[in-house]
Design a protein around this motif. Structure first.
Motif, PDB file in Angstrom:
ATOM      1  N   PRO A 140      31.435  41.935  39.511  1.00  0.00           N
ATOM      2  CA  PRO A 140      30.958  40.710  40.420  1.00  0.00           C
ATOM      3  C   PRO A 140      32.126  40.241  40.971  1.00  0.00           C
ATOM      4  N   ARG A 141      32.060  39.741  42.208  1.00  0.00           N
ATOM      5  CA  ARG A 141      32.921  39.163  43.062  1.00  0.00           C
ATOM      6  C   ARG A 141      34.047  40.101  43.846  1.00  0.00           C
ATOM      7  N   HIS A 178      40.818  45.205  42.260  1.00  0.00           N
ATOM      8  CA  HIS A 178      39.632  44.401  42.068  1.00  0.00           C
ATOM      9  C   HIS A 178      39.574  43.525  40.692  1.00  0.00           C
ATOM     10  N   PRO A 179      38.690  42.645  40.695  1.00  0.00           N
ATOM     11  CA  PRO A 179      38.568  41.800  39.475  1.00  0.00           C
ATOM     12  C   PRO A 179      38.389  42.617  38.241  1.00  0.00           C
ATOM     13  N   LYS A 215      35.059  42.164  46.636  1.00  0.00           N
ATOM     14  CA  LYS A 215      35.119  41.976  48.038  1.00  0.00           C
ATOM     15  C   LYS A 215      33.925  42.877  48.810  1.00  0.00           C
ATOM     16  N   ASN A 253      27.202  46.649  48.622  1.00  0.00           N
ATOM     17  CA  ASN A 253      27.460  45.391  49.430  1.00  0.00           C
ATOM     18  C   ASN A 253      28.309  45.631  50.531  1.00  0.00           C
ATOM     19  N   GLY A 302      25.531  41.355  37.914  1.00  0.00           N
ATOM     20  CA  GLY A 302      26.622  41.304  38.980  1.00  0.00           C
ATOM     21  C   GLY A 302      27.272  42.706  39.215  1.00  0.00           C
TER      22      GLY A 302
END
Length: 349
Positions: free
Chosen positions: A249-250, A263-264, A252, A203, A196
């Motif tokens: 991962p995750r 961010h995560p 945006k 992305n 991830g």
């Protein structure tokens, strides 16, 4: 008293709505994501895949006008149109104007970007790089900087490289993000597992072709115009997920560099092999064997790759000359060649 409370409530609600609307307008005006303004890439208004394909299918063959030293593909804001002029100034100083023209023409399929390019003071024309006619005017070199990753598919990116090689007399030059090892980075073979994780630009919705070093090398070697030498190099190494280039991962879509406050959370792991952030390349079409020198523009295009590779912790992925076998020997030969050429012109390598 009841009427007063109702009026006060209406005033408060109206104030909140107005404030929210103003905040939304400010964020939207500046291209920020409303939920996470600091994590998302600024709006870049690339043509969509369908728009590029539609424009290409309906476009006519492009005949280049005469009088230009460099053709800049995907000129947009004109960032690469000053490459040759700037490089000549760096190495030759006041002697620049006596050696070679640096006149550059920008080519973009998007008419709105052509207008932006012209507004920046550059010479630009609208046209499809995949429709360049080999019977049109030739240029000394072609620059493809941060454009091939925006093509709808990598077959089109390869076709553009091959098509433009037919109108370049001396060199083709590339700059772009590195997509090498993207699958490994996401967890296929990295140890410890880092599933991830990804470089932020992997992305982006505008990066529809993840053009890596193998694809670029294949485009060079399969072009109708045979390169007498070429180099494809990666640089700006990333050794762990601690780098702000790496997102968890995750994160945006269209996010920029990692920001722990928006961010995560991100796990910090060391990679079992180095990945890179940037890729540069140059193909030279001049025959320089037998102790010949290059034209100054080819020397500067090689310098753009090798000097950056040397100063940014890079490594050659592919390198070719007729008389060398290893990448190391090839790079040493090309480094010596571009420096020798610049010195012969009275410059500073």
């Amino acid at each position: 008293m009841g009427l007063y409370r109702e009026l006060l409530f209406l005033v408060l609600v109206t104030s909140v709505i107005c404030a929210t609307s103003v905040l939304h307008s400010i964020r939207t005006s500046f291209g920020f994501n409303v939920e996470h303004p600091s994590t998302v890439a600024p709006s870049q208004k690339f043509m969509s895949q369908n728009e590029i394909l539609a424009a290409g299918s309906g476009s006519a063959e492009v005949m280049l006008p005469t009088g230009y030293a460099v053709l800049d593909i995907g000129a947009s804001k004109g960032g690469a149109t000053t490459f040759l002029k700037d490089a000549l100034t760096q190495v030759l100083g006041d002697k620049r104007d006596t050696h070679v023209s640096a006149r550059t023409l920008g080519l973009d399929i998007d008419p709105s970007k052509v207008e932006v390019c012209k507004a920046s003071g550059n010479e630009c024309m609208q046209g499809d790089a995949a429709k360049l006619s080999p019977s049109g005017a030739k240029v000394g070199g072609v620059t493809m900087w941060h454009v091939l990753e925006h093509m709808p598919n990598c077959e089109l990116s390869t076709d553009i490289w091959q098509r433009t090689s037919s109108i370049a007399k001396h060199f083709s030059s590339f700059r772009g993000p590195s997509f090498d090892d993207k699958d490994s980075l996401r967890g296929d073979t990295m140890s410890p597992p880092a599933s991830g994780l990804h470089r932020y630009y992997e992305n982006w919705s505008g990066h529809t072709c993840h053009f890596d070093s193998q694809m670029l090398s294949k485009a060079i070697t399969s072009s109708p115009r045979r390169a007498e030498a070429y180099i494809v190099a990666l640089m700006k190494p990333i050794k762990s997920s601690e780098s702000n280039v790496i997102l968890p991962p995750r994160a945006k879509v269209n996010s920029h560099h990692y920001n722990a406050s928006t961010h995560p959370p991100k796990e910090i792991v060391n990679f079992n092999r180095t990945v890179y952030e940037e890729m540069r390349a140059c193909a030279v079409y001049e025959n320089f064997e037998g102790n010949k020198s290059l034209s100054i523009d080819s020397a500067l295009a090689l310098r753009d790759v090798i000097r950056a590779m040397d100063s940014r912790g890079g490594k050659p992925m592919f390198c070719y000359t007729k008389s060398t076998e290893s990448n190391e020997a090839c790079v040493n030969k090309l480094r010596s060649l571009y420096k020798k050429t610049i010195l012969e012109y009275g410059g500073r390598p």
